[in-house]
Motif scaffolding. Sequence first.
Motif, PDB file in Angstrom:
ATOM      1  N   ILE A 135       0.879  -1.069   0.059  1.00 44.14           N
ATOM      2  CA  ILE A 135       0.021   0.133   0.095  1.00 44.14           C
ATOM      3  C   ILE A 135       1.050   1.171   0.105  1.00 44.14           C
ATOM      4  CG2 ILE A 135      -1.839   1.024   1.100  1.00 44.14           C
ATOM      5  CD1 ILE A 135      -2.705  -1.221   2.410  1.00 44.14           C
ATOM      6  N   LYS A 136       0.573   2.271  -0.883  1.00 40.83           N
ATOM      7  CA  LYS A 136       1.265   3.528  -0.916  1.00 40.83           C
ATOM      8  C   LYS A 136       0.421   4.602  -0.104  1.00 40.83           C
ATOM      9  CE  LYS A 136       3.386   6.902  -3.941  1.00 40.83           C
ATOM     10  NZ  LYS A 136       3.458   7.291  -5.397  1.00 40.83           N
ATOM     11  N   TYR A 137       1.156   5.222   0.935  1.00 42.16           N
ATOM     12  CA  TYR A 137       0.835   6.383   1.731  1.00 42.16           C
ATOM     13  C   TYR A 137       1.487   7.881   0.993  1.00 42.16           C
ATOM     14  CZ  TYR A 137      -0.953   3.367   5.148  1.00 42.16           C
ATOM     15  OH  TYR A 137      -1.725   2.308   5.959  1.00 42.16           O
ATOM     16  N   LYS A 138       0.516   8.666   0.765  1.00 36.14           N
ATOM     17  CA  LYS A 138       0.806   9.814  -0.019  1.00 36.14           C
ATOM     18  C   LYS A 138       0.965  10.923   1.211  1.00 36.14           C
ATOM     19  CE  LYS A 138      -1.170   8.604  -4.329  1.00 36.14           C
ATOM     20  NZ  LYS A 138      -1.870   9.052  -5.553  1.00 36.14           N
ATOM     21  N   PHE A 139       0.951  10.600   2.409  1.00 35.31           N
ATOM     22  CA  PHE A 139       1.282  11.728   3.386  1.00 35.31           C
ATOM     23  C   PHE A 139       2.532  12.326   3.414  1.00 35.31           C
ATOM     24  CE2 PHE A 139      -3.014  11.156   5.123  1.00 35.31           C
ATOM     25  CZ  PHE A 139      -3.264   9.976   5.283  1.00 35.31           C
ATOM     26  N   PRO A 140       2.716  13.737   3.468  1.00 38.71           N
ATOM     27  CA  PRO A 140       4.121  14.169   3.245  1.00 38.71           C
ATOM     28  C   PRO A 140       4.936  13.498   4.241  1.00 38.71           C
ATOM     29  CG  PRO A 140       2.196  15.701   3.281  1.00 38.71           C
ATOM     30  CD  PRO A 140       1.433  14.655   3.672  1.00 38.71           C
ATOM     31  N   LYS A 141       4.731  13.329   5.593  1.00 35.85           N
ATOM     32  CA  LYS A 141       5.676  12.991   6.543  1.00 35.85           C
ATOM     33  C   LYS A 141       6.243  11.480   6.149  1.00 35.85           C
ATOM     34  CE  LYS A 141       6.671  12.500  11.464  1.00 35.85           C
ATOM     35  NZ  LYS A 141       5.895  12.577  12.830  1.00 35.85           N
ATOM     36  N   ASP A 142       5.258  10.601   5.938  1.00 39.43           N
ATOM     37  CA  ASP A 142       5.703   9.150   5.956  1.00 39.43           C
ATOM     38  C   ASP A 142       5.363   8.767   4.554  1.00 39.43           C
ATOM     39  OD1 ASP A 142       6.637   9.155   8.681  1.00 39.43           O
ATOM     40  OD2 ASP A 142       4.771   8.959   9.259  1.00 39.43           O
ATOM     41  N   ALA A 143       5.548   9.326   3.635  1.00 37.96           N
ATOM     42  CA  ALA A 143       5.067   9.091   2.336  1.00 37.96           C
ATOM     43  C   ALA A 143       6.053   7.687   1.873  1.00 37.96           C
ATOM     44  CB  ALA A 143       5.267  10.025   1.186  1.00 37.96           C
ATOM     45  N   GLY A 144       5.460   6.637   1.231  1.00 35.91           N
ATOM     46  CA  GLY A 144       6.416   5.461   0.816  1.00 35.91           C
ATOM     47  C   GLY A 144       5.422   4.444   0.680  1.00 35.91           C
ATOM     48  N   TYR A 145       5.966   3.170   0.387  1.00 34.94           N
ATOM     49  CA  TYR A 145       5.291   1.992   0.433  1.00 34.94           C
ATOM     50  C   TYR A 145       5.418   1.082   1.735  1.00 34.94           C
ATOM     51  CZ  TYR A 145       5.112   3.086  -4.609  1.00 34.94           C
ATOM     52  OH  TYR A 145       4.751   3.623  -5.665  1.00 34.94           O
ATOM     53  N   TYR A 146       4.123   0.456   2.116  1.00 33.93           N
ATOM     54  CA  TYR A 146       4.207  -0.071   3.324  1.00 33.93           C
ATOM     55  C   TYR A 146       3.433  -1.502   2.999  1.00 33.93           C
ATOM     56  CZ  TYR A 146       5.200   3.937   6.053  1.00 33.93           C
ATOM     57  OH  TYR A 146       5.736   5.003   6.552  1.00 33.93           O
ATOM     58  N   GLN A 147       4.164  -2.456   3.835  1.00 36.23           N
ATOM     59  CA  GLN A 147       3.512  -3.801   3.651  1.00 36.23           C
ATOM     60  C   GLN A 147       3.417  -4.566   4.717  1.00 36.23           C
ATOM     61  OE1 GLN A 147       6.294  -6.369   1.198  1.00 36.23           O
ATOM     62  NE2 GLN A 147       4.595  -7.566   0.403  1.00 36.23           N
ATOM     63  N   LYS A 148       2.208  -5.063   5.234  1.00 37.06           N
ATOM     64  CA  LYS A 148       1.948  -5.733   6.490  1.00 37.06           C
ATOM     65  C   LYS A 148       2.266  -4.480   7.474  1.00 37.06           C
ATOM     66  CE  LYS A 148       1.804 -10.564   6.048  1.00 37.06           C
ATOM     67  NZ  LYS A 148       2.141 -11.844   6.680  1.00 37.06           N
ATOM     68  N   GLY A 149       1.911  -3.271   7.615  1.00 37.46           N
ATOM     69  CA  GLY A 149       2.126  -2.104   8.298  1.00 37.46           C
ATOM     70  C   GLY A 149       3.630  -1.660   8.426  1.00 37.46           C
ATOM     71  N   LYS A 150       4.488  -2.295   7.834  1.00 35.84           N
ATOM     72  CA  LYS A 150       5.891  -1.843   7.960  1.00 35.84           C
ATOM     73  C   LYS A 150       6.209  -1.045   6.555  1.00 35.84           C
ATOM     74  CE  LYS A 150       6.898  -5.470  11.143  1.00 35.84           C
ATOM     75  NZ  LYS A 150       8.059  -6.750  11.217  1.00 35.84           N
ATOM     76  N   ARG A 151       7.135  -0.294   6.714  1.00 32.67           N
ATOM     77  CA  ARG A 151       7.775   0.488   5.460  1.00 32.67           C
ATOM     78  C   ARG A 151       8.566  -0.527   4.621  1.00 32.67           C
ATOM     79  NH1 ARG A 151       8.167   5.838   4.167  1.00 32.67           N
ATOM     80  NH2 ARG A 151       9.913   6.157   2.643  1.00 32.67           N
ATOM     81  N   LYS A 152       8.232  -0.541   3.292  1.00 32.78           N
ATOM     82  CA  LYS A 152       8.914  -1.555   2.506  1.00 32.78           C
ATOM     83  C   LYS A 152      10.160  -0.776   1.927  1.00 32.78           C
ATOM     84  CE  LYS A 152       8.231  -4.389  -1.255  1.00 32.78           C
ATOM     85  NZ  LYS A 152       8.770  -5.709  -0.639  1.00 32.78           N
ATOM     86  N   THR A 153      11.283  -1.448   2.502  1.00 29.17           N
ATOM     87  CA  THR A 153      12.472  -0.922   1.904  1.00 29.17           C
ATOM     88  C   THR A 153      13.413  -1.758   0.696  1.00 29.17           C
ATOM     89  OG1 THR A 153      13.859  -2.143   3.843  1.00 29.17           O
ATOM     90  CG2 THR A 153      12.993   0.226   3.970  1.00 29.17           C
ATOM     91  N   ALA A 154      12.941  -3.109   0.724  1.00 27.54           N
ATOM     92  CA  ALA A 154      13.436  -3.911  -0.127  1.00 27.54           C
ATOM     93  C   ALA A 154      12.538  -3.911  -1.654  1.00 27.54           C
ATOM     94  CB  ALA A 154      13.277  -5.427   0.301  1.00 27.54           C
ATOM     95  N   PRO A 155      13.350  -4.331  -2.654  1.00 27.75           N
ATOM     96  CA  PRO A 155      12.452  -4.065  -3.801  1.00 27.75           C
ATOM     97  C   PRO A 155      11.607  -4.987  -4.066  1.00 27.75           C
ATOM     98  CG  PRO A 155      14.880  -5.068  -4.196  1.00 27.75           C
ATOM     99  CD  PRO A 155      14.603  -4.467  -2.709  1.00 27.75           C
ATOM    100  N   VAL A 156      10.371  -4.868  -4.886  1.00 28.23           N
ATOM    101  CA  VAL A 156       9.442  -5.714  -5.369  1.00 28.23           C
ATOM    102  C   VAL A 156      10.225  -7.046  -5.935  1.00 28.23           C
ATOM    103  CG1 VAL A 156       7.350  -6.135  -6.307  1.00 28.23           C
ATOM    104  CG2 VAL A 156       7.789  -3.925  -5.754  1.00 28.23           C
TER     105      VAL A 156
END
Length: 229
Positions: free
Chosen positions: A66-87
């Motif tokens: 899921i992608k969050y577009k809020f300015p502070k924590d914008a980014g991709y999340y998976q199971k509630g955690k920010r996704k840093t690894a590539p798809v």
Amino acid sequence: MKLTGHKSLFLGIALIMSFVGALGAGVMLGTGLNWWLFAVFAAMAIFGSVWASKILKPVPDVGIIIKYKFPKDAGYYQKGKRKTAPVNDNDILYHLKMFLPFIQIGMFVFAAALFSGGGKHQSHDAQHRIGFISFNGGQAELVIFNQSAIGLYADLRIYNSEAEHIESIHIRAEDATPTIDSIKGKDVYVSYRKFPGSDSILPYDRVMLGESLIEHDNLKFNYHFRNIK
């Protein structure tokens, strides 16, 4: 999980069957051409979907991205955690596993809506099919319209064996209801019961409407109209 060799091939075949089946069933539902073909396409879609689901069953539950577009924590999340690894492959296969039924339903609804009614100019007409026959080479149907501006008229539509439209003509339907009797080669036989007048054979100018009458010399089929008293 990685799909290699025959499993990858089988998944591709299953997905093609499910998508083609969903689109085909939607087209058949929208046009009402052939209910047998509708059943075939629907069965293909169901079989392809079940087959694909079985192949994808071992895919682990990695969670929807899921992608969050809020300015502070914008980014991709998976199971509630920010996704840093590539798809990776598991991400793609898991999303396909979860959303395949929704993709199929969307394709089915889109195709049915796109092909229903046969065109924009018919959207304000009350219509229903009053006749359908199969012949050596295709099918034909009679669809009657109740248009407030001009009253009742009918479309005679001819399709080939692949359900592709070949030709349509507009004919009268106010004073008497037409019936498709038969189609033999390029000759189409249509009858009216108690059409006004004493003629047993009806000429084009008594039956055809609009462009169908104006362009009758350029039609692909020969139309024969008779009046049954």
